[in-house]
Design a protein around this motif. Structure first.
Motif, PDB file in Angstrom:
ATOM      1  N   PHE A  84       0.823  -1.200   0.000  1.00 41.38           N
ATOM      2  CA  PHE A  84       0.000   0.000   0.000  1.00 41.38           C
ATOM      3  C   PHE A  84       0.865   1.261   0.000  1.00 41.38           C
ATOM      4  N   LEU A  85       0.512   2.200  -0.859  1.00 44.08           N
ATOM      5  CA  LEU A  85       1.141   3.522  -0.850  1.00 44.08           C
ATOM      6  C   LEU A  85       0.290   4.421   0.051  1.00 44.08           C
ATOM      7  N   ASN A  86       0.461   4.234   1.360  1.00 48.11           N
ATOM      8  CA  ASN A  86      -0.424   4.891   2.324  1.00 48.11           C
ATOM      9  C   ASN A  86      -0.341   6.412   2.283  1.00 48.11           C
ATOM     10  N   GLN A  87       0.776   6.931   1.790  1.00 48.67           N
ATOM     11  CA  GLN A  87       0.907   8.392   1.705  1.00 48.67           C
ATOM     12  C   GLN A  87      -0.085   8.987   0.714  1.00 48.67           C
ATOM     13  N   PHE A  88      -0.654   8.134  -0.149  1.00 45.97           N
ATOM     14  CA  PHE A  88      -1.622   8.598  -1.139  1.00 45.97           C
ATOM     15  C   PHE A  88      -3.052   8.158  -0.793  1.00 45.97           C
ATOM     16  N   GLU A  89      -3.283   7.774   0.446  1.00 43.82           N
ATOM     17  CA  GLU A  89      -4.635   7.402   0.860  1.00 43.82           C
ATOM     18  C   GLU A  89      -5.605   8.547   0.547  1.00 43.82           C
ATOM     19  N   THR A  90      -6.700   8.235  -0.112  1.00 44.41           N
ATOM     20  CA  THR A  90      -7.646   9.252  -0.574  1.00 44.41           C
ATOM     21  C   THR A  90      -9.034   8.981  -0.007  1.00 44.41           C
ATOM     22  N   PRO A  91      -9.551   9.862   0.855  1.00 41.38           N
ATOM     23  CA  PRO A  91     -10.899   9.667   1.401  1.00 41.38           C
ATOM     24  C   PRO A  91     -11.961  10.180   0.429  1.00 41.38           C
ATOM     25  N   VAL A  92     -12.880   9.330   0.060  1.00 42.01           N
ATOM     26  CA  VAL A  92     -13.965   9.701  -0.856  1.00 42.01           C
ATOM     27  C   VAL A  92     -15.271   9.713  -0.067  1.00 42.01           C
ATOM     28  N   TYR A  93     -15.945  10.867  -0.079  1.00 37.56           N
ATOM     29  CA  TYR A  93     -17.166  11.004   0.703  1.00 37.56           C
ATOM     30  C   TYR A  93     -18.207   9.964   0.286  1.00 37.56           C
ATOM     31  N   GLY A  94     -18.914   9.420   1.292  1.00 34.15           N
ATOM     32  CA  GLY A  94     -19.964   8.446   0.986  1.00 34.15           C
ATOM     33  C   GLY A  94     -20.786   8.126   2.211  1.00 34.15           C
ATOM     34  N   LEU A  95     -21.775   7.290   2.016  1.00 33.97           N
ATOM     35  CA  LEU A  95     -22.669   6.846   3.083  1.00 33.97           C
ATOM     36  C   LEU A  95     -22.550   5.338   3.225  1.00 33.97           C
ATOM     37  N   ALA A  96     -22.753   4.866   4.442  1.00 36.21           N
ATOM     38  CA  ALA A  96     -22.745   3.429   4.698  1.00 36.21           C
ATOM     39  C   ALA A  96     -23.974   3.081   5.514  1.00 36.21           C
ATOM     40  N   PRO A  97     -24.543   1.886   5.304  1.00 33.95           N
ATOM     41  CA  PRO A  97     -25.731   1.496   6.063  1.00 33.95           C
ATOM     42  C   PRO A  97     -25.442   1.477   7.559  1.00 33.95           C
ATOM     43  N   PRO A 164     -21.017  16.633  -6.361  1.00 35.16           N
ATOM     44  CA  PRO A 164     -20.149  17.817  -6.260  1.00 35.16           C
ATOM     45  C   PRO A 164     -18.823  17.578  -6.973  1.00 35.16           C
ATOM     46  N   ALA A 165     -18.182  18.660  -7.356  1.00 33.65           N
ATOM     47  CA  ALA A 165     -16.882  18.562  -8.028  1.00 33.65           C
ATOM     48  C   ALA A 165     -15.803  18.151  -7.024  1.00 33.65           C
ATOM     49  N   ASP A 166     -14.907  17.273  -7.459  1.00 33.31           N
ATOM     50  CA  ASP A 166     -13.764  16.907  -6.629  1.00 33.31           C
ATOM     51  C   ASP A 166     -12.812  18.088  -6.531  1.00 33.31           C
ATOM     52  N   ASP A 167     -12.080  18.156  -5.418  1.00 30.88           N
ATOM     53  CA  ASP A 167     -11.078  19.214  -5.221  1.00 30.88           C
ATOM     54  C   ASP A 167      -9.779  18.558  -4.767  1.00 30.88           C
ATOM     55  N   PRO A 168      -8.967  18.076  -5.737  1.00 32.43           N
ATOM     56  CA  PRO A 168      -7.732  17.367  -5.379  1.00 32.43           C
ATOM     57  C   PRO A 168      -6.809  18.187  -4.482  1.00 32.43           C
ATOM     58  N   ALA A 169      -6.779  19.509  -4.652  1.00 39.70           N
ATOM     59  CA  ALA A 169      -5.887  20.343  -3.845  1.00 39.70           C
ATOM     60  C   ALA A 169      -6.216  20.235  -2.362  1.00 39.70           C
ATOM     61  N   ALA A 184      -4.063  12.983  -9.736  1.00 39.05           N
ATOM     62  CA  ALA A 184      -3.836  13.975  -8.686  1.00 39.05           C
ATOM     63  C   ALA A 184      -2.569  13.678  -7.901  1.00 39.05           C
ATOM     64  N   HIS A 185      -2.212  12.403  -7.792  1.00 35.60           N
ATOM     65  CA  HIS A 185      -1.024  12.011  -7.029  1.00 35.60           C
ATOM     66  C   HIS A 185       0.188  11.734  -7.923  1.00 35.60           C
ATOM     67  N   GLY A 186       0.054  11.968  -9.217  1.00 38.61           N
ATOM     68  CA  GLY A 186       1.176  11.754 -10.122  1.00 38.61           C
ATOM     69  C   GLY A 186       1.536  10.295 -10.309  1.00 38.61           C
ATOM     70  N   LEU A 187       0.558   9.405 -10.221  1.00 34.78           N
ATOM     71  CA  LEU A 187       0.813   7.976 -10.354  1.00 34.78           C
ATOM     72  C   LEU A 187       0.538   7.524 -11.785  1.00 34.78           C
ATOM     73  N   THR A 188       1.311   6.581 -12.257  1.00 27.82           N
ATOM     74  CA  THR A 188       1.145   6.022 -13.595  1.00 27.82           C
ATOM     75  C   THR A 188       0.979   4.516 -13.508  1.00 27.82           C
ATOM     76  N   ARG A 189       0.670   3.908 -14.657  1.00 33.24           N
ATOM     77  CA  ARG A 189       0.453   2.458 -14.754  1.00 33.24           C
ATOM     78  C   ARG A 189      -0.635   2.015 -13.768  1.00 33.24           C
ATOM     79  N   VAL A 190      -1.734   2.749 -13.773  1.00 32.83           N
ATOM     80  CA  VAL A 190      -2.834   2.488 -12.837  1.00 32.83           C
ATOM     81  C   VAL A 190      -3.973   1.761 -13.551  1.00 32.83           C
ATOM     82  N   ALA A 191      -4.506   0.736 -12.924  1.00 29.66           N
ATOM     83  CA  ALA A 191      -5.597  -0.048 -13.504  1.00 29.66           C
ATOM     84  C   ALA A 191      -6.835   0.827 -13.706  1.00 29.66           C
TER      85      ALA A 191
END
Length: 252
Positions: A84-97, A164-169, A184-191
């Protein structure tokens, strides 16, 4: 009333009859479309059931990613190993039951997993409530070193008019979109797909995986009956209307 005198009343039925036929055609089309949707949904449910159970397989090879299609691969159960590249962990807003009451507000944690050959697959590790968005609030939740992940292949989350629009900054995200997050994180070769991790417990208990909804609603038969029912009602209403006009013409 003579036959000639009755003709105007009978001609007056032409416009309502045409309007009724048009409306009837629309209602029958809608009902038929719902039956088609029912067949499609049943096929999708059967596909999900077949792909999401059993022994996990491997993800599609990187050489095939350019031709990846959700219809051929989504919901397939897989297992992959990487770091895991934990430094690039990205939280995406959502709901859970929630167990009771309204759904929980929080975030789905998208974390890049670097495979042994250097390619990257985005992993939706699971859900955390709002107060656990910051990794510091959930110690030991970011595994170090090589890990194995089991989960379901998923297509990127679709955006709609109300998203809503994402705000990578600001690291503020509303769609689980591997390509956008990687850029946004400058990563390549991504599935081009992501993996929804299963419910295997994570260190510290968070995030909670296994959030993929597999019980898709299938109410299309009910909708079809509704449209066909309205069509039958329309026929009945027009029939009564026409009968009264004709009887009135005959009795005059």
């Amino acid at each position: 009333m003579t036959h000639a005198a009755a003709l105007p009343r009978l001609r007056a039925l032409i416009a309502p009859a045409i309007a009724t036929l048009v409306a009837l055609a629309i209602l029958v089309t809608l009902g038929t479309w719902q039956l088609q949707r029912k067949a499609w949904k049943e096929g999708l449910i059967a596909q999900i059931e077949a792909r999401s159970h059993g022994e996990p397989g491997s993800i599609q090879r990187e050489a095939q990613w350019s031709s990846w299609r959700a219809s051929d691969d989504e919901f397939r159960r897989v297992r992959l190993t990487g770091t895991f590249l934990n430094q690039f962990e990205t939280p995406v807003y959502g709901l859970a039951p929630a167990q009771r009451g309204s759904p929980l507000q929080g975030f789905y944690l998208m974390t890049p997993l670097r495979l042994a050959d250097g390619a990257i697959v985005m992993i939706n590790r699971g859900f955390v409530p709002t107060e656990l968005r910051d990794p510091k609030a959930r110690p030991n939740s970011q595994p170090q070193g090589e890990v194995s992940v089991t989960g379901l292949v998923r297509a990127p989350e679709a955006r709609n008019t109300f998203t809503p629009a994402d705000d990578p900054a600001k690291n503020s995200w509303f769609t689980r979109d591997p390509e956008a997050i990687a850029k946004a994180h400058g990563l390549t070769r991504v599935a081009p797909f992501l993996i929804d991790a299963d419910a295997t417990s994570n260190p510290g208990g968070w995030p909670k995986g296994g959030q993929t909804r597999l019980d898709l609603p299938n109410d299309h038969l009910q909708y079809a009956f509704t449209w066909f029912g309205i069509a039958l009602t329309l026929i009945g209403v027009f029939g009564v209307f026409a009968w009264r006009r004709i009887k009135g013409a005959q009795g005059s």
